[in-house]
Design a protein around this motif. Structure first.
Motif, PDB file in Angstrom:
ATOM      1  N   TYR A 148      -1.047   3.540   3.618  1.00 42.93           N
ATOM      2  CA  TYR A 148      -1.909   3.207   2.477  1.00 42.93           C
ATOM      3  C   TYR A 148      -3.356   3.533   2.810  1.00 42.93           C
ATOM      4  O   TYR A 148      -3.858   3.152   3.868  1.00 42.93           O
ATOM      5  N   VAL A 161      -7.423   3.626   0.993  1.00 43.03           N
ATOM      6  CA  VAL A 161      -8.227   3.048  -0.086  1.00 43.03           C
ATOM      7  C   VAL A 161      -9.414   3.958  -0.394  1.00 43.03           C
ATOM      8  O   VAL A 161     -10.170   4.333   0.504  1.00 43.03           O
ATOM      9  N   PRO A 181     -13.200  -1.339  -4.165  1.00 41.28           N
ATOM     10  CA  PRO A 181     -12.047  -0.425  -4.166  1.00 41.28           C
ATOM     11  C   PRO A 181     -11.851   0.194  -5.546  1.00 41.28           C
ATOM     12  O   PRO A 181     -12.071  -0.454  -6.564  1.00 41.28           O
ATOM     13  N   ARG A 213      -9.181   3.085  -5.938  1.00 42.20           N
ATOM     14  CA  ARG A 213      -7.805   3.574  -6.017  1.00 42.20           C
ATOM     15  C   ARG A 213      -7.151   3.401  -4.664  1.00 42.20           C
ATOM     16  O   ARG A 213      -7.804   3.474  -3.640  1.00 42.20           O
ATOM     17  N   ILE A 214      -5.836   3.201  -4.678  1.00 42.55           N
ATOM     18  CA  ILE A 214      -5.071   3.082  -3.444  1.00 42.55           C
ATOM     19  C   ILE A 214      -3.878   4.018  -3.553  1.00 42.55           C
ATOM     20  O   ILE A 214      -3.144   3.992  -4.547  1.00 42.55           O
ATOM     21  N   ASP A 227       0.567   6.860  -6.384  1.00 45.40           N
ATOM     22  CA  ASP A 227      -0.557   5.982  -6.681  1.00 45.40           C
ATOM     23  C   ASP A 227      -0.041   4.551  -6.567  1.00 45.40           C
ATOM     24  O   ASP A 227       0.836   4.136  -7.324  1.00 45.40           O
ATOM     25  N   THR A 266      -2.067   1.842  -6.701  1.00 44.02           N
ATOM     26  CA  THR A 266      -3.132   0.964  -7.176  1.00 44.02           C
ATOM     27  C   THR A 266      -2.585  -0.224  -7.957  1.00 44.02           C
ATOM     28  O   THR A 266      -2.963  -1.369  -7.698  1.00 44.02           O
ATOM     29  N   ALA A 294      -2.741  -4.107  -6.828  1.00 42.03           N
ATOM     30  CA  ALA A 294      -3.493  -5.034  -7.684  1.00 42.03           C
ATOM     31  C   ALA A 294      -2.614  -6.209  -8.106  1.00 42.03           C
ATOM     32  O   ALA A 294      -3.083  -7.350  -8.154  1.00 42.03           O
ATOM     33  N   PHE A 345     -11.346  -5.344  -9.834  1.00 44.98           N
ATOM     34  CA  PHE A 345     -10.312  -4.379  -9.468  1.00 44.98           C
ATOM     35  C   PHE A 345      -8.943  -4.856  -9.946  1.00 44.98           C
ATOM     36  O   PHE A 345      -8.167  -4.089 -10.520  1.00 44.98           O
ATOM     37  N   ASN A 370      -6.628  -3.011 -12.886  1.00 43.30           N
ATOM     38  CA  ASN A 370      -5.481  -2.239 -12.415  1.00 43.30           C
ATOM     39  C   ASN A 370      -4.140  -2.958 -12.389  1.00 43.30           C
ATOM     40  O   ASN A 370      -3.109  -2.304 -12.224  1.00 43.30           O
TER      41      ASN A 370
END
Length: 119
Positions: A18, A20, A57, A59-60, A72, A74, A78, A98, A102
């Motif tokens: 993962y 960020v 943050p 996007r993850i 993705d 995210t 979230a 965030f 998300n």
């Protein structure tokens, strides 16, 4: 030409990693945070987000180099953060934003506010 075996053990890469994307503001913009290899698992990223290691943050992403896939993550991250925040974990206003932006499901996230006149 002979193919030499990889010097990287497969077990280190055969997992979800993962990363960020963080917003550093108008002057610096967004950047993928430099992270030690051992700190790229889901639980460590969640813990770092909650503890404030990432200020804003955006996007993850999760990827597995051995399986050749990425996604993705995210929304799922979230959602997990929302569950933890709903369980009385204190979060920053940026992390709350965030989660609200998300999460794929609603959470009752209540920020702990200081009492008026309390020292």
């Amino acid at each position: 030409m002979r193919h030499a075996p990889s010097i990287v053990p497969l077990d280190r890469l055969d997992r979800d990693i993962y990363l960020v994307l963080e917003d550093f503001g108008a002057r610096a913009g967004c950047s993928w945070r430099e992270t030690d290899e051992q700190d790229t698992d889901r639980e460590t990223v969640l813990r770092d987000l909650i503890s404030g290691q990432y200020a804003y943050p955006v996007r993850i992403v999760a990827f597995n180099a051995v399986e050749g896939r990425s996604r993705d993550a995210t929304g799922e991250v979230a959602d997990e953060l929302g569950e933890r925040a709903a369980a009385n974990t204190e979060i920053t206003p940026a992390l709350r934003a965030f989660i609200e932006a998300n999460a794929t499901r609603p959470f009752a996230v209540q920020l702990a506010l200081p009492l008026r006149g309390a020292a």
